[in-house]
Design a protein around this motif. Structure first.
Motif: not given
Length: 498
Positions: A330-340, A373-381
């Motif tokens: 919520k505070s933005g301290k964890i950013a999504m590490q988006k990769v293909k 293929e997606m542009w996303a953070d695989p760990d968070r998904l």
């Protein structure tokens, strides 16, 4: 029964003729030969209409009519004069004392009946109009009272409130609390928009809020930042309602300053992170040593107590980690590490990680995946899908199935399509009144679920934040007793052949 008619005439022949004529037409008729008697009868039981002769002994028709018009009980009764006097002055005097019509003797039956019906209709319409006017006046008074209450509440409210036009977004009124929080004077705000005043609300958030407002009619507790005149940034909750002011659609904006609460939340997160998680981790390590038997053998009762302690400690650690995870997102301290990344690979990993839990619960996982293929953070998904699968397994009956499916949705956007993920179970379902709350923090269908199922009440809130940070949507559909389906809609890159 038609109307009640009082006939006052000193000539018995006229009375009999009129009474017979009116009774035949269905009217209720009362007949008297004296003006004073007729006056008392009208006051005691007001009729719907009075037929009144002019020439009568002791009290003539004009005098009777004057007395009728002075009394509140009889003032509105229509009086029709019937007289052998045909002079214009006689007619003028009849109208002057309050009569509504004048019929000259000898009269025609059809004429009398037509005029009676006309004046009864007029009288009825007048009463209906008076009733409508009374209701309208009461409605106006009620509205004025409501407006007065609103004005008092608006001015004295400790919460900042602003009214703006829906179309242009310009402020047309603000209360003193809004001026105190913003640091502006009223003349600096009225006629300007939030963007012109640089109040710090991002345009995309405003547009999303406006869209939700138009769809539902209200917006509740949208968290955003608010910039004051001197540049100070405050955290606020914004609630908006659509209102109509003199035919102009406006928004009623209520602001709740949560800056201090956010500061206390951050302090609490820091306390949880440093003061609770470290000793709990140490405690968990000690319990693991005991469980392994490295410090001696426990009795069966001692082992049971140890298992309970380990279960509760693990649950407390999960709760703390979920709180930290959610607040950092919520505070933005964890950013999504988006990769293909590949949707098929993420889903298969989620299914594999949940296989053991499903086997223990005798639940069969059925997956239908797509190689997209997606542009996303695989760990968070992966965290999102495992959470949804875990919930579906926990709340399903032994021997049932849980499905996870993917479906590609074509769009007109040249850069991306949409991919729809669904996790479906045949569990107990979610009541309709709880469905819109399940993505909020600490919201569970049953308060005992945290004890029975080991949940923290934060998993779906975390899923929502992860999906929203991927510019996607998550929602649920459910039928009580039949099961639930959770949907996730995410963007994915278009392939060259699309």
């Amino acid at each position: 029964m038609k109307a009640d008619i009082l006939v006052i005439d000193d000539t018995p022949e006229n009375l009999n003729l009129l009474s017979a004529m009116l009774t035949e037409q269905g009217y209720k008729v009362r007949s008297v030969t004296k003006g004073s008697t007729g006056l008392r009868g009208a006051q005691a039981a007001p009729p719907d209409l009075i037929l009144l002769d002019v020439n009568m002994p002791q009290m003539n028709g004009y005098e009777v009519c004057e007395q009728l018009k002075k009394d509140d009980r009889t003032r509105e009764i229509p009086v029709v004069f019937i007289s052998a006097l045909g002079d214009v002055l006689d007619k003028v005097k009849a109208f002057a004392v309050g009569g509504v019509d004048y019929i000259t003797k000898p009269f025609q039956v059809e004429e009398v009946l037509a005029r009676i019906e006309t004046h009864l209709t007029i009288c009825k319409l007048q009463k209906e109009l008076q009733t409508q006017n009374s209701l309208l006046q009461q409605e106006i008074r009620d509205r004025e009272k409501a407006e007065e209450k609103f004005k008092k509440a608006f001015r004295s409210s400790p919460n900042p409130i602003a009214i703006a036009t829906l179309e242009e977004g310009t402020f047309i009124d603000v209360n003193p609390s809004f001026l105190r929080m913003s640091g502006y004077e009223q003349y600096e705000v009225i006629g300007h928009s939030a963007a012109e005043l640089n109040l710090g609300i991002p345009q995309e958030i405003y547009e999303q809020a406006l869209q939700q407002l138009l769809e539902t009619g209200s917006l509740q507790n949208q968290e955003c930042e608010f910039r004051t005149k001197n540049g100070e940034i405050k955290s606020v909750l914004l609630s908006v309602e659509l209102i109509d002011l003199s035919g102009i659609q406006c928004t009623l904006n209520i602001v709740n300053d949560i800056t201090e609460r956010k500061r206390l939340e951050n302090e609490f997160i820091s306390l949880v992170s440093h003061e609770l998680r470290t000793p709990l981790t140490s405690l968990m390590g000690s319990l693991d040593i005991l469980c392994a038997g490295k410090l001696g053998t426990l009795t069966s009762q001692g082992q049971n107590v140890l298992r309970i302690a380990i279960t509760n400690t693990e649950r407390l650690i999960r709760l703390i980690n979920d709180i930290l995870d959610l607040e950092r997102m919520k505070s933005g301290k964890i950013a999504m590490q988006k990769v293909k990344c590949n949707a098929d690979k993420i889903l298969n990993q989620a299914v594999e990680s949940m296989e053991s839990l499903a086997d223990r619960s005798q639940i069969k996982l059925i997956a239908q995946t797509l190689n997209v293929e997606m542009w996303a953070d695989p760990d968070r998904l992966l965290q999102t899908f495992t959470n949804l699968l875990s919930n579906a397994i926990k709340f399903s009956e032994s021997g049932s199935n849980v499905w996870i499916n993917t479906e590609l949705k074509k769009t007109e956007n040249p850069d991306f399509d949409l991919i729809l993920f669904t996790v479906k179970d045949r569990g107990r379902g979610i009541p309709a009144d709880k469905l819109h709350l399940i993505f909020e923090r600490f919201q569970q269908v049953d308060a005992s679920d945290s004890r029975k199922k080991g949940g923290t009440g934060l998993g779906l809130a975390i899923c929502r934040h992860i999906v929203e940070q991927h510019e996607g949507k998550i929602w649920a559909e459910s039928t009580l007793g039949e099961g639930s389906t959770f949907h996730i809609l995410l963007p994915c890159e278009k392939t060259p052949s699309s």
